[in-house]
Scaffold this motif. Structure first.
Motif, PDB file in Angstrom:
ATOM      1  N   THR A 106       0.820  -1.214   0.000  1.00 18.82           N
ATOM      2  CA  THR A 106       0.000   0.000   0.000  1.00 18.82           C
ATOM      3  C   THR A 106       0.857   1.269   0.000  1.00 18.82           C
ATOM      4  OG1 THR A 106      -0.120  -0.140   2.423  1.00 18.82           O
ATOM      5  CG2 THR A 106      -1.951  -1.089   1.152  1.00 18.82           C
ATOM      6  N   GLY A 107       2.095   1.177   0.424  1.00 17.57           N
ATOM      7  CA  GLY A 107       2.955   2.357   0.445  1.00 17.57           C
ATOM      8  C   GLY A 107       3.483   2.750  -0.913  1.00 17.57           C
ATOM      9  N   GLU A 108       3.300   1.905  -1.939  1.00 18.03           N
ATOM     10  CA  GLU A 108       3.831   2.200  -3.269  1.00 18.03           C
ATOM     11  C   GLU A 108       2.827   2.906  -4.174  1.00 18.03           C
ATOM     12  OE1 GLU A 108       5.468  -1.249  -5.073  1.00 18.03           O
ATOM     13  OE2 GLU A 108       6.862  -1.664  -3.425  1.00 18.03           O
ATOM     14  N   TRP A 109       1.609   3.040  -3.735  1.00 21.88           N
ATOM     15  CA  TRP A 109       0.583   3.708  -4.558  1.00 21.88           C
ATOM     16  C   TRP A 109      -0.428   4.408  -3.660  1.00 21.88           C
ATOM     17  CZ3 TRP A 109      -4.488   2.166  -3.823  1.00 21.88           C
ATOM     18  CH2 TRP A 109      -4.676   0.949  -3.168  1.00 21.88           C
ATOM     19  N   ASN A 110      -1.197   5.310  -4.226  1.00 26.49           N
ATOM     20  CA  ASN A 110      -2.276   5.958  -3.492  1.00 26.49           C
ATOM     21  C   ASN A 110      -3.414   6.295  -4.450  1.00 26.49           C
ATOM     22  OD1 ASN A 110      -1.411   8.202  -4.932  1.00 26.49           O
ATOM     23  ND2 ASN A 110      -0.346   9.119  -3.184  1.00 26.49           N
ATOM     24  N   TRP A 111      -4.566   6.552  -3.886  1.00 29.49           N
ATOM     25  CA  TRP A 111      -5.730   6.906  -4.689  1.00 29.49           C
ATOM     26  C   TRP A 111      -5.629   8.361  -5.125  1.00 29.49           C
ATOM     27  CZ3 TRP A 111      -8.371   2.858  -6.141  1.00 29.49           C
ATOM     28  CH2 TRP A 111      -8.468   1.732  -5.300  1.00 29.49           C
ATOM     29  N   ILE A 112      -5.901   8.610  -6.401  1.00 30.44           N
ATOM     30  CA  ILE A 112      -5.764   9.960  -6.941  1.00 30.44           C
ATOM     31  C   ILE A 112      -6.722  10.933  -6.262  1.00 30.44           C
ATOM     32  CG2 ILE A 112      -6.093  11.372  -9.021  1.00 30.44           C
ATOM     33  CD1 ILE A 112      -4.999   9.078 -10.657  1.00 30.44           C
TER      34      ILE A 112
END
Length: 536
Positions: A106-112
């Motif tokens: 989860t630390g490699e991406w996030n919701w725009i």
């Protein structure tokens, strides 16, 4: 006109004494009519004294039809609140979605759009949890399925149309507001079920209230008023969804306030159905409503006028409308056919809207286009209801919707999209036409259902039709979820279902310009006489 006494015919070939006797009888009868008055049915009062469609009926129909706006918002809000937003890789800034996120920390991406954008981003309903996204919408429609039957019974038996609509609006407000405070997907799903249950009385009560006070020539057109407001509610969602795109909770809070305001400030000015009042033995109240309608149309009912009681031997009648309904063979056969057609129509109508996310287009644009296509569907449907029979209009609309869905399936093939650069625009255009045809079929079937059954079970029958719509709609989210993997398959299923709905309607009775009957017995006898006349 059904008078309480009839003048005796005069035989001109009789002798003078017979002429004198007949004349005396005629004078006596006329005097008795003047003293006693005469009785008419509600249909006859409307056609002969109030007017088939006047200012009073138009205002009343518009007033009760406004509630369709909240019905649309409650039903279709999940297109935005439950949508799957795009995500972004933190390291590269690349936009990713779907199965690419599975297995990534989860630390490699996030919701725009941020965590509060939709329920998917807030509760991470992706990968192994992705099918949970369809659960709230499915339970919403199942709640509507059960609620329709309850509200239909209450509207025909205990509360009437107006009070049932009031209850439905107030409880829609309570549950929609509660949804905005959901702590997890399971509470959210339960509250969506409750919201579907409690809002299900809006549509059936609105269309019955609007059409029961107009003449038979205008029932179809007046029945379309509600779908115009449904379209406004649908069209308002992309705007509100865009303005509140950072918080699905605020979207629910805004939409929850509208039915509360309507129930408090507008609904008190609507009339109860005079037909329902008459069937329940409240003749004086029914006459008061008819007098108000006449007065606002600039007319006045004759002082000696009374209403024909549609129920003979009322004192000995104790069975409920639903019990009478299920013991009546022709009514049971008819409602089965109506519900079969309704299942397919609801499945396709709501399915095409929810399936918007499986098109290669911006979600807000696609939903806005679909909402705009509701307007021509309403106006075209209103015009065609005035010049065409109900049965062919419904079946042909269903066929057109089915053909368009099948064309969308073809246009979604990868080989077609590669060979035809404009295929996505063609798919949007064909999908829009298909949705318009499906919307027309949906609207016409509602009006058709009102006309197929008498007053004492009309709301119950329309509620059963609404149950069929909701049962079909409850299956649509599951197919939409499947469409994320195979858009072609979802469109094929929608297309076949729409065509079959049109075929089923061929066994229904035509109702254009037919009178609205008050009881099952009355309608059964009248239709039996018509069948005998046609055969002879």
């Amino acid at each position: 006109m059904k008078r309480s006494e009839q003048e005796a015919p005069v035989d001109t070939s009789s002798n003078m004494s017979n002429d004198s006797s007949a004349s005396e009888k005629g004078e006596a009868t006329s005097q008795q009519q003047s003293n006693i008055g005469y009785a008419l049915t509600v249909d006859e009062v409307i056609e002969q004294h109030i007017g088939a469609l006047g200012f009073a009926q138009i205002v009343h129909a518009l007033l009760v039809s406004i509630a369709w706006t909240f019905d649309a918002q409650s039903t279709l809000i999940s297109i935005f609140s439950d949508a799957k937003p795009a995500a972004r890789l933190i390291a590269t800034g690349a936009i990713v979605e779907g199965s690419v996120l599975c297995g990534m920390p989860t630390g490699e991406w996030n919701w725009i759009g941020g965590k509060s954008d939709t329920i998917v981003s807030e509760w991470n309903l992706i990968c192994q949890h992705k099918f949970l996204v369809a659960l709230p919408s499915t339970l919403f429609f199942i709640g509507s399925l059960f609620g329709s039957g309850v509200y239909g019974y209450l509207a025909d038996s205990w509360f009437g149309r107006k009070k049932t609509l009031l209850i439905s609006c107030l409880l829609t407000f309570v549950t929609a507001l509660a949804i905005s405070f959901s702590p997890n997907i399971w509470v959210y799903t339960f509250l969506r079920f409750a919201n579907g249950f409690f809002r299900s009385g809006i549509g059936s009560c609105c269309i019955v209230l609007a059409t029961e006070v107009v003449g038979k020539k205008w029932r179809g057109q007046v029945g379309q008023y509600g779908f115009f407001f449904f379209t406004l509610g649908f069209l308002s969602l992309p705007l509100m969804g865009y303005l509140e795109r950072k918080s699905w909770r605020n979207l629910y809070r805004i939409t929850s306030l509208l039915p509360l305001g309507y129930a408090v400030f507008l609904l008190p000015f609507a009339y109860e159905s005079p037909r329902w009042l008459l069937v329940k033995g409240r003749n004086k109240e029914a006459m008061v409503v008819l007098k108000k309608l006449a007065r606002r149309n600039g007319k006045q009912l004759p002082a000696e006028l009374s209403l024909v009681d549609p129920i003979q031997g009322r004192d000995g009648q104790a069975s409920s409308s639903s019990e009478n309904f299920w013991r009546t063979k022709w009514a049971v056969k008819r409602i089965v056919m109506v519900m079969m057609a309704g299942f397919g129509t609801g499945f396709v109508y709501y399915g095409i809207q929810l399936n918007a996310e499986n098109l290669n287009f911006n979600l807000y644009l696609t939903v806005a286009v679909n909402a705009l296509m509701e307007f021509p569907a309403v106006f075209i449907g209103s015009f065609l209801l005035g010049v065409m029979n109900r049965r062919p209009l419904f079946s042909n609309s269903s066929y057109l919707a089915g053909i368009c869905c099948l064309l969308c399936a073809v246009l979604s093939l990868h080989r077609v999209t590669r060979a035809l650069p404009v295929s996505k625009w063609l798919q949007l255009a064909v999908e829009a036409v298909g949705f318009m045809a499906s919307s027309t079929a949906y609207d016409v079937l509602y009006v058709y259902g009102v006309e197929l059954f008498p007053t004492n079970v009309r709301n119950f029958a329309v509620s059963l039709l609404r149950q069929a719509f909701m049962l079909g709609a409850s299956a649509a989210p599951l197919l939409v979820a499947l469409g994320r993997e195979s858009a072609m398959m979802s469109f094929i299923v929608f297309g076949v279902a729409s065509v079959l709905s049109g075929v089923v309607s061929l066994w229904l009775r035509e109702t254009r310009n037919a009178p609205l009957y008050e009881t099952l017995t009355q309608q059964g006898k009248a239709e039996e006489m018509e069948n005998v006349t046609e055969r002879s």
